[in-house]
Design a protein around this motif. Structure first.
Motif, mmCIF file in Angstrom:
data_model
loop_
_atom_site.group_PDB
_atom_site.id
_atom_site.type_symbol
_atom_site.label_atom_id
_atom_site.label_comp_id
_atom_site.label_asym_id
_atom_site.label_seq_id
_atom_site.Cartn_x
_atom_site.Cartn_y
_atom_site.Cartn_z
ATOM 1 N N PHE A 16 0.833 -1.196 0.000
ATOM 2 C CA PHE A 16 0.000 0.000 0.000
ATOM 3 C C PHE A 16 0.870 1.249 0.000
ATOM 4 N N GLU A 17 0.245 2.342 -0.402
ATOM 5 C CA GLU A 17 0.927 3.626 -0.421
ATOM 6 C C GLU A 17 0.699 4.298 0.921
ATOM 7 N N ALA A 18 1.777 4.681 1.604
ATOM 8 C CA ALA A 18 1.664 5.083 3.005
ATOM 9 C C ALA A 18 1.875 6.568 3.260
ATOM 10 N N HIS A 19 2.494 7.292 2.320
ATOM 11 C CA HIS A 19 2.804 8.709 2.563
ATOM 12 C C HIS A 19 2.670 9.511 1.279
ATOM 13 N N PHE A 20 2.645 10.821 1.444
ATOM 14 C CA PHE A 20 2.621 11.712 0.293
ATOM 15 C C PHE A 20 3.921 11.600 -0.506
ATOM 16 N N SER A 21 5.043 11.411 0.213
ATOM 17 C CA SER A 21 6.355 11.354 -0.424
ATOM 18 C C SER A 21 7.073 10.086 0.019
ATOM 19 N N SER A 22 8.367 10.013 -0.237
ATOM 20 C CA SER A 22 9.121 8.790 0.062
ATOM 21 C C SER A 22 9.121 8.472 1.550
ATOM 22 N N ALA A 37 4.372 1.394 12.280
ATOM 23 C CA ALA A 37 4.550 2.849 12.205
ATOM 24 C C ALA A 37 5.459 3.154 11.028
ATOM 25 N N THR A 38 5.100 4.160 10.242
ATOM 26 C CA THR A 38 5.919 4.580 9.104
ATOM 27 C C THR A 38 6.250 6.056 9.238
ATOM 28 N N GLY A 39 7.469 6.415 8.862
ATOM 29 C CA GLY A 39 7.905 7.807 8.887
ATOM 30 C C GLY A 39 8.369 8.217 7.506
ATOM 31 N N GLY A 40 8.068 9.453 7.114
ATOM 32 C CA GLY A 40 8.388 9.853 5.758
ATOM 33 C C GLY A 40 9.043 11.205 5.637
ATOM 34 N N GLU A 41 9.402 11.518 4.408
ATOM 35 C CA GLU A 41 9.980 12.819 4.109
ATOM 36 C C GLU A 41 8.935 13.924 4.203
ATOM 37 N N ASP A 42 7.635 13.545 4.323
ATOM 38 C CA ASP A 42 6.584 14.530 4.539
ATOM 39 C C ASP A 42 6.502 14.949 6.004
ATOM 40 N N ARG A 44 5.743 13.269 8.603
ATOM 41 C CA ARG A 44 4.659 12.628 9.351
ATOM 42 C C ARG A 44 5.060 11.252 9.867
ATOM 43 N N VAL A 45 4.353 10.821 10.912
ATOM 44 C CA VAL A 45 4.400 9.433 11.374
ATOM 45 C C VAL A 45 2.990 8.883 11.241
ATOM 46 N N ASN A 46 2.821 7.812 10.478
ATOM 47 C CA ASN A 46 1.513 7.198 10.287
ATOM 48 C C ASN A 46 1.469 5.841 10.987
ATOM 49 N N ILE A 47 0.366 5.557 11.650
ATOM 50 C CA ILE A 47 0.182 4.310 12.402
ATOM 51 C C ILE A 47 -0.821 3.428 11.667
ATOM 52 N N TRP A 48 -0.471 2.151 11.514
ATOM 53 C CA TRP A 48 -1.288 1.199 10.760
ATOM 54 C C TRP A 48 -1.483 -0.093 11.549
ATOM 55 N N ALA A 49 -2.573 -0.796 11.241
ATOM 56 C CA ALA A 49 -2.732 -2.181 11.674
ATOM 57 C C ALA A 49 -2.280 -3.044 10.502
ATOM 58 N N VAL A 50 -1.343 -3.948 10.756
ATOM 59 C CA VAL A 50 -0.807 -4.786 9.687
ATOM 60 C C VAL A 50 -1.948 -5.572 9.044
ATOM 61 N N ASN A 54 -6.437 0.947 5.847
ATOM 62 C CA ASN A 54 -6.532 2.365 6.176
ATOM 63 C C ASN A 54 -5.600 2.761 7.305
ATOM 64 N N CYS A 55 -5.086 3.985 7.207
ATOM 65 C CA CYS A 55 -4.241 4.555 8.258
ATOM 66 C C CYS A 55 -5.094 4.815 9.500
ATOM 67 N N ILE A 56 -4.606 4.395 10.671
ATOM 68 C CA ILE A 56 -5.360 4.591 11.910
ATOM 69 C C ILE A 56 -5.242 6.034 12.385
#
Length: 627
Positions: A16-22, A37-42, A44-50, A54-56
């Motif tokens: 899945f696509e997780a962020h606006f950027s890399s 948890a994913t962190g990006g160049e945008d 942000r830190v996004n939290i997901w259920a594996v 959808n992003c939680i």
């Protein structure tokens, strides 16, 4: 008749696509294996259920790209470090920022929560390790000793020690109470990427870019095993819950190791690419990787993986291979000392560290309460999926933090079936994707929405297939030519041949052989350095990474020789050998200065490789003072 899905050993769970950027980093929750948890160049830190689409929730507040993420043991908190050196801790249950920590001077490289007390360890490109009390502001202790970036931190199960792994090829063990090094392990020959303590015994494992895993006895401070078999750098390691074996994640593969004696029980081919993190849950191993703005998750069924008995030799499982018992202490390795978990948190250590911190903290690393409050007001936790948020972080049954629907094993897809794909709550950024890295179908808007018919999907999949086959056939032919020259005439002539082909991919392939084996010589430096200009400025991630690695090795192993040769007083009389070496060093110095300008420019840009170029800039600083 198709085989049952139960025969699958490994499969892709989701992409899945997780962020606006890399994406720059990600981490799994180790207790449940179900939170990501994913962190990006945008920033942000996004939290997901594996396995969910959808992003939680999305955590904001960082003003620079997020470089490192880590969950605490209970998975109630997540911490993220940025490229600027700032650290933010969020309370996931309360959905709010808990603490902002400032003190590092460069980007954060690793993070770790203490297993019992409210402590957090962090490391940075500035080579320092800091211990923080999350309930207070300002670090409580600083550990200095590594000469290059620290890549991994781990607390011992009893909470008394901290282990650190570094690009300087060493592993250090620190006494938290005394604030000093207990011992240092130096057997690795390349950067150490990951470390983990055995869950019960006084044993520490470290995985390195030298493609080995070392096992260290923490009573005798000796190496008791060196596990080999991975063909690429070791990126992740994980002991089995009972500590009977060790799982090793490398590019596209998982290996299962035993020790005393050293052997490989099994090797599983997994298409996860450069795996970034692994966790174990319900006899399944979950692995996650990222590329550009996409995240992929994979599952390995550990019930179908060999964890004892036979050994794997050259990729073939040998069930009947005899295992000879090693010569060891009559008491046996099974009696190695076990950790004793404390019943209370280490408050006395906190008070001692705090008093020392007040005396030692450098000026300018503390901020006023008003600055911190203003900064934290800009941080937020935006909930995107209220149903999953309540189920995971505010369950009715407070005893079990993981709801039943998340605790069930991940089912394998139907035989020859596809794993699921999904999109983040945000739209794609539309970045150009190199054709060799992602297929056209994966970047098609229609494909994401599921609007393609079978015939359209097949057409998309065939698009460019013949061109790709021609390219790969040509590349293979060129590599075979270079290999023949290398065997006959040596590495220098082989490199000249590769460069004459005007195909950067061939040069990259050769460098990826030279770099791990440290086959560098001054002649090789003269040949390669002019090519690094193109690689460092390439649009392909793999080219940039190889170029940076090569430049780092040249600076590390040859700059002292080059500098000393150019500064040396000319000898009396004719010395042809010395004159030739002097000429080579002069050429290399000029080339390095040209590359230094590129590195300086890249280091100022916010991007996926910004931290790597900043590290290179520090490494190449002596060039500014060279003649």
């Amino acid at each position: 008749m198709a085989a049952s899905s139960t025969t699958k050993i490994a499969w892709r769970l989701q992409e899945f696509e997780a962020h606006f950027s890399s994406i720059s980093c990600l981490a799994l929750g180790k207790s449940s294996g179900r939170l990501l948890a994913t962190g990006g160049e945008d920033c942000r830190v996004n939290i997901w259920a594996v396995s969910k689409a959808n992003c939680i929730m999305s955590l904001t507040g960082h003003k620079n790209p997020v470089e490192c993420i880590h969950f605490n043991v209970s998975e109630e908190q997540v911490v993220a470090g940025s490229q600027s050196g700032s650290i933010r801790v969020w309370d996931l249950e309360a959905a709010k920022i808990l603490r902002t920590l400032m003190g590092h001077k460069a980007n954060i490289t690793s993070l770790g929560f203490h297993p019992f007390g409210d402590f957090l360890a962090s490391s940075s490109m500035d080579t320092n390790i800091k211990l923080w009390d999350v309930r207070r502001k300002g670090y409580v202790f600083r550990y200095k000793g590594h000469t290059q970036a620290v890549r991994s931190l781990a607390f011992s199960p009893d909470g008394k020690w901290l282990a650190s792994a570094s690009d300087d090829c060493t592993v250090k063990l620190w006494d938290l109470a005394q604030g000093k090094t207990i011992t240092e392990f130096k057997s690795h020959t390349a950067p150490v990427n990951i470390i983990q303590f055995h869950p019960n015994e006084y044993l520490l494992a470290s995985g390195s870019s030298d493609r080995t895993i070392k096992l260290w006895d923490l009573e005798k401070f000796t190496m008791i095993g060196s596990l080999e078999g991975d063909t690429t750098p070791v990126r992740c390691i994980c002991f089995s819950p009972d500590g009977s074996c060790l799982y090793s994640g490398a590019t596209d593969s998982l290996r299962v190791f035993g020790w005393e004696p050293d052997r490989c029980f099994d090797a599983v081919s997994v298409g996860w690419g450069k795996v970034s993190d692994v966790a174990i849950c319900n006899q399944q191993l979950i692995g996650v990787s990222h590329q550009l703005s996409n995240v992929s998750s994979y599952v390995v069924d550990l019930k179908r993986v060999k964890k004892s008995g036979g050994a794997v030799i050259q990729g073939i499982i040998q069930d009947n291979q005899p295992l000879t018992e090693p010569k060891k202490d009559p008491k046996g390795a099974a009696l190695r000392k076990n950790y004793e978990r404390p019943t209370t948190t280490c408050r006395s250590q906190r008070l001692k560290h705090r008093s020392e911190s007040d005396r030692r903290s450098p000026e300018g690393e503390r901020r006023s309460p008003s600055e911190d409050e203003a900064d934290e007001k800009l941080s937020s936790a935006e909930i995107h999926n209220a149903e999953d948020y309540k189920a995971i972080f505010q369950p009715k049954n407070a005893i079990s933090r993981t709801p039943p629907k998340m605790s069930e094993p991940f089912p394998a897809p139907p035989e020859d079936g596809e794993s699921s794909t999904a999109s983040c709550f945000c739209e794609t950024s539309g970045d150009d994707v190199p054709a060799l890295q992602l297929s056209d179908i994966s970047s098609s808007p229609n494909h994401r929405s599921g609007a393609l018919s079978d015939e359209e999907a097949l057409t998309q999949m065939k698009k460019g297939h013949e061109t790709m086959c021609v390219m790969l056939s040509s590349r293979l032919k060129n590599l075979q030519t270079v290999r023949g020259v290398w065997t006959r005439d040596g590495i220098k002539i082989a490199l000249d041949t590769a460069i004459s082909m005007s195909d950067p991919s061939i040069v990259v392939d050769i460098l990826n052989i030279i770099n791990p084996q440290s086959l560098w010589k001054l002649d090789v430096c003269m040949t390669v350095l002019p090519q690094l200009d193109k690689l460092l400025q390439s649009k392909y991630e793999s080219y940039i990474q190889t170029g940076c690695t090569s430049l780092k090795l040249v600076m590390k192993h040859f700059w002292t020789l080059i500098s000393d040769t150019l500064k040396a007083t000319p000898s009396v009389g004719v010395d042809i050998t010395r004159e030739e070496r002097h000429q080579k060093c002069r050429v290399c110095c000029k080339q390095l200065k040209n590359l230094s300008n590129i590195v300086k420019n890249k280091a100022t840009q916010v991007g996926r490789h910004g931290s790597t170029f900043k590290e290179l800039q520090l490494l190449m600083a002596p060039l500014d003072d060279s003649p």
